[in-house]
Design an enzyme around this catalytic site. Structure first.
Site, PDB file in Angstrom:
ATOM      1  N   GLU A   1       0.856  -1.058   0.240  1.00 46.77           N
ATOM      2  CA  GLU A   1      -0.419  -0.032  -0.074  1.00 46.77           C
ATOM      3  C   GLU A   1       0.899   1.717   0.215  1.00 46.77           C
ATOM      4  OE1 GLU A   1      -2.877   0.066   3.251  1.00 46.77           O
ATOM      5  OE2 GLU A   1      -3.038  -2.045   3.216  1.00 46.77           O
TER       6      GLU A   1
ATOM      7  N   CYS B   1      -4.479  -5.157   1.928  1.00 42.28           N
ATOM      8  CA  CYS B   1      -4.366  -5.859   3.716  1.00 42.28           C
ATOM      9  C   CYS B   1      -4.036  -7.421   2.850  1.00 42.28           C
ATOM     10  CB  CYS B   1      -4.340  -6.164   3.827  1.00 42.28           C
ATOM     11  SG  CYS B   1      -3.948  -4.659   5.128  1.00 42.28           S
TER      12      CYS B   1
ATOM     13  N   HIS C   1      -5.246 -12.283   9.010  1.00 44.19           N
ATOM     14  CA  HIS C   1      -5.104 -11.189   8.859  1.00 44.19           C
ATOM     15  C   HIS C   1      -4.980 -10.809  10.555  1.00 44.19           C
ATOM     16  CE1 HIS C   1      -4.273  -7.035   7.881  1.00 44.19           C
ATOM     17  NE2 HIS C   1      -5.906  -6.954   8.081  1.00 44.19           N
TER      18      HIS C   1
END
Length: 406
Positions: free
Chosen positions: A81, A113, A240
């Site tokens: 990112e 992500c 995550h």
């Protein structure tokens, strides 16, 4: 022949701030510390950027290869990112400073992500196709944090660093269950980075999207994998991890949907999930490297004395999500523990809130394109380790970033 992760490493910077110190400095409610479940947060230094993080994570993996295996790396992809340019990829710098051969596909991927997992699956499919026997792929998820007091409670949870994954046909770390995956994606603006100096986030929308995508991606996994069962198919789980408290809530939701009681969910969390949170609780959210930081934590801290199937959940804002799986064993644990990721985390320098606040103005400029700039690396010489060389960003000339080994 299996395919999957041959080697895995994480670089999480050279400095950290205790999360209670950050809470106190910002005047945040200490009652919320328990839900965040964060102990430390990795902090970038002015000479660290997406390139240095990626190279410093991947270099130990590349250095361990003999020349034939180095030459077999024909795909290098960075997921980030934190892009440095609207055209030139971070991956081109990474490829150069790792000294890899020129017969290589090099590019960058972006999907918040999730991107590293998307690349991992596409790379694994390419390797398994047999079109290039013996080929390897290097996927590096790398990011920097752009948060300050504007981020509120997201500030203490936002990490810094990179996770590097080497893929091939000798999957010592994790043999992927090829074809065993579940997907769920749709458009939503739960977080974004509209400028090189600022992140925005709709926290409630993001949390609900994460949980919604987990339910639906696992349901899709079950449609593709006959007799898959959350409670019996997977010996361990890694997700995550924006912050550890969300992972606990996500696990509880899945277990409830699988018919478990609250007590059973808590016991299962301690056994199958908690080992994956040891490193994230000391680093923060590594964006697309987050699930691989959780996997590294799991393999480094869980008791693994036989082959075990691991279920993994990858989520990226915007949003895209995938539930997938693979098999690890005692050799997997030994390979990841040999990287000494926990030791590297322990050797980071602890910052006071004053130290941290002093670094922020320079760190927030990390991604801003400038024609010429000099970085005073010598001012931070004492942060650099004595036992190994790290890549550092030293200057920018005519918009071209320059790096050195220190």
């Amino acid at each position: 022949m299996g395919y999957g992760i041959e080697a895995l490493n994480v670089y999480a910077g050279l400095a950290q701030i205790p999360v209670p110190e950050l809470f106190a400095g910002r005047g945040l409610d200490p009652e919320r510390l328990a839900n965040l479940a964060m102990h430390q947060r990795s902090i970038g230094l002015p000479f660290e950027d997406p390139v240095t993080n990626a190279v410093n994570a991947a270099k130990p993996l590349v250095d361990a290869l003999d020349q034939a295996d180095r030459d077999a790396v024909e795909l290098v992809v960075t997921s980030t990112e934190s892009g440095l340019d609207l055209s030139k990829s971070v991956a081109s710098y990474v490829h150069e400073y790792l000294g890899l051969g020129r017969g290589c596909r090099v590019f960058e991927a972006k999907q918040a992500c999730y991107a590293a997992t998307g690349v991992l699956q596409l790379a694994a499919g390419y390797l398994a196709s047999g079109l290039s026997p013996g080929a390897k792929a290097l996927v590096v998820a790398t990011d920097v944090a752009l948060v300050d007091e504007r981020a509120g409670y997201a500030e203490p949870a936002t990490g810094h660093g990179a996770a590097a994954v080497l893929l091939g046909d000798r999957p010592t770390v994790l043999e992927l269950d090829l074809g065993a995956f579940g997907l769920h994606s749709y458009e939503t603006l739960d977080s974004a980075r509209p400028t090189p100096e600022f992140d925005i986030a709709d926290v409630d929308r993001s949390l609900f999207a994460y949980l919604d995508c987990l339910t639906h991606s696992f349901a899709d996994y079950r449609l593709r994998v006959e007799d898959a069962d959350l409670r019996t198919t997977f010996g361990l789980l890694a997700m995550h991890t924006p912050f550890s408290g969300l992972v606990r809530a996500a696990h509880r939701k899945l277990m409830r949907e699988a018919g478990a009681s609250a007590r059973q969910a808590d016991e299962d969390f301690d056994r199958r999930v908690q080992p994956s949170l040891e490193f994230p609780a000391r680093v923060g959210n590594l964006c697309s490297g987050s699930v691989y930081l959780a996997l590294a934590s799991l393999l480094s801290t869980a008791a693994i004395d036989e082959d075990v199937r691991i279920g993994l959940y990858s989520y990226g804002s915007g949003c895209s999500a995938e539930f997938f799986s693979g098999v690890a064993g005692p050799d997997s644990a030994r390979a990841v523990r040999a990287m000494d990721i926990g030791g590297q985390l322990s050797r980071r320098r602890e910052l006071t809130f004053g130290d941290y606040a002093g670094l922020l103005p320079e760190n927030l400029r990390t991604l801003v394109p400038v024609e010429n700039r000099t970085v005073d690396v010598d001012a931070y010489e004492t942060y650099l380790p004595k036992d190994r060389a790290l890549l550092v960003h030293t200057r920018t000339k005519d918009y071209h970033r320059m790096y050195e080994w220190r």
